[in-house]
Design a protein around this motif. Structure first.
Motif, short mmCIF file in Angstrom:
data_model
loop_
_atom_site.label_atom_id
_atom_site.label_comp_id
_atom_site.label_asym_id
_atom_site.label_seq_id
_atom_site.Cartn_x
_atom_site.Cartn_y
_atom_site.Cartn_z
N THR A 37 1.55 -0.65 -0.21
CA THR A 37 0.11 0.13 0.10
C THR A 37 0.99 1.24 0.17
O THR A 37 0.34 2.31 -1.06
N GLY A 38 2.07 1.06 1.38
CA GLY A 38 2.65 2.26 1.13
C GLY A 38 3.63 2.64 -0.46
O GLY A 38 3.43 3.82 -1.06
N ILE A 44 6.05 4.66 -5.83
CA ILE A 44 7.96 4.29 -5.91
C ILE A 44 7.71 3.90 -7.44
O ILE A 44 6.75 2.76 -7.86
N GLN A 45 8.82 3.69 -8.12
CA GLN A 45 9.12 3.00 -9.85
C GLN A 45 8.86 1.62 -10.28
O GLN A 45 7.92 1.47 -10.55
N PRO A 46 8.67 0.88 -8.93
CA PRO A 46 8.13 -0.79 -8.91
C PRO A 46 7.16 -0.45 -8.88
O PRO A 46 5.97 -1.94 -9.54
N ALA A 47 5.77 -0.08 -7.83
CA ALA A 47 4.61 -0.16 -8.02
C ALA A 47 4.63 0.33 -9.27
O ALA A 47 2.96 -0.14 -10.06
N VAL A 48 4.89 1.60 -9.80
CA VAL A 48 3.98 2.00 -10.99
C VAL A 48 4.67 1.37 -11.97
O VAL A 48 3.47 0.56 -12.59
N GLU A 49 5.73 0.71 -12.12
CA GLU A 49 5.72 -0.25 -13.65
C GLU A 49 5.38 -1.60 -13.07
O GLU A 49 4.38 -2.67 -14.06
N GLY A 50 4.91 -1.86 -11.57
CA GLY A 50 4.51 -3.70 -11.48
C GLY A 50 2.73 -3.33 -12.39
O GLY A 50 2.34 -4.32 -12.40
N THR A 51 2.38 -1.66 -11.79
CA THR A 51 0.74 -1.99 -12.14
C THR A 51 0.64 -1.48 -13.63
O THR A 51 -0.49 -2.21 -14.24
N HIS A 59 -2.11 5.69 -13.50
CA HIS A 59 -3.39 6.70 -12.59
C HIS A 59 -4.43 6.17 -11.19
O HIS A 59 -4.80 5.66 -11.28
N ALA A 60 -4.14 4.97 -11.80
CA ALA A 60 -5.36 3.53 -11.02
C ALA A 60 -4.15 3.11 -10.45
O ALA A 60 -5.15 2.85 -9.49
N LEU A 61 -2.91 4.01 -9.87
CA LEU A 61 -2.46 2.96 -8.50
C LEU A 61 -3.47 3.99 -7.09
O LEU A 61 -2.81 3.48 -5.95
N TRP A 62 -3.65 5.23 -7.49
CA TRP A 62 -4.22 6.06 -6.57
C TRP A 62 -5.56 5.26 -5.95
O TRP A 62 -5.76 5.84 -5.21
N THR A 63 -6.03 5.07 -6.91
CA THR A 63 -7.53 3.92 -6.86
C THR A 63 -6.85 3.32 -5.81
O THR A 63 -7.51 2.60 -4.84
N ILE A 64 -6.41 1.94 -6.39
CA ILE A 64 -5.83 0.77 -5.82
C ILE A 64 -4.97 0.86 -4.48
O ILE A 64 -5.99 0.63 -3.57
N ALA A 65 -4.19 1.87 -4.37
CA ALA A 65 -4.08 2.22 -3.27
C ALA A 65 -4.95 2.90 -2.04
O ALA A 65 -5.02 2.37 -0.75
#
Length: 139
Positions: A37-38, A44-51, A59-65
């Protein structure tokens, strides 16, 4: 409370051993989920790339988080921990579906959410008499 109105959940005691095992199981799951979640909240780059690799826009990262944070806070609140486990189960089911769609490796990726859910539910089951009353494993 009279003995006639006592329920299973009121009369069950939790051993010190059960309590510590539950803390370890839940703690492992919480640690993983909090870091995940953090990472998404901090973008962070690995989260963005993994998504992106899973087929979701950045932009879906915020909703998922936000969904993860809501599930985490609900699970960490003792009165709503069962609801939190239910919410996590739904979220993790979506993760499984995503990995199946991506044809990810079975044991390391697709079933990983099952492992996390087992830790969440196992830890909760050991420390929550109301849950054991609802889902008794023995008579």
């Amino acid at each position: 409370m009279t003995m006639a109105s006592a329920t299973f959940a009121d009369t069950v005691t939790i051993s010190n051993k059960q309590l510590w095992i539950s803390r370890v199981l839940s703690g492992l799951a919480i640690l993983f989920l909090a870091v995940d979640t953090g990472g998404k909240l901090l973008q962070i780059q690995p989260a963005v790339e993994g998504t992106a690799q899973l087929g979701f826009p950045a932009h879906a990262l915020w909703t998922i988080a936000f969904c993860e944070l809501l599930c985490l806070v609900t699970y960490l609140t003792p009165r709503s921990a069962v609801l939190g486990a239910i919410l996590w189960t739904g979220y993790l089911g979506g993760a499984i579906a995503t990995h199946v769609r991506m044809d990810a490796p079975l044991f390391s990726h697709t079933l990983f959410p099952v492992y996390v859910a087992a830790l969440l539910w196992g830890g909760l089951y050991l420390r929550e008499p109301r849950l054991r009353a609802l889902l008794p494993l023995r008579d």
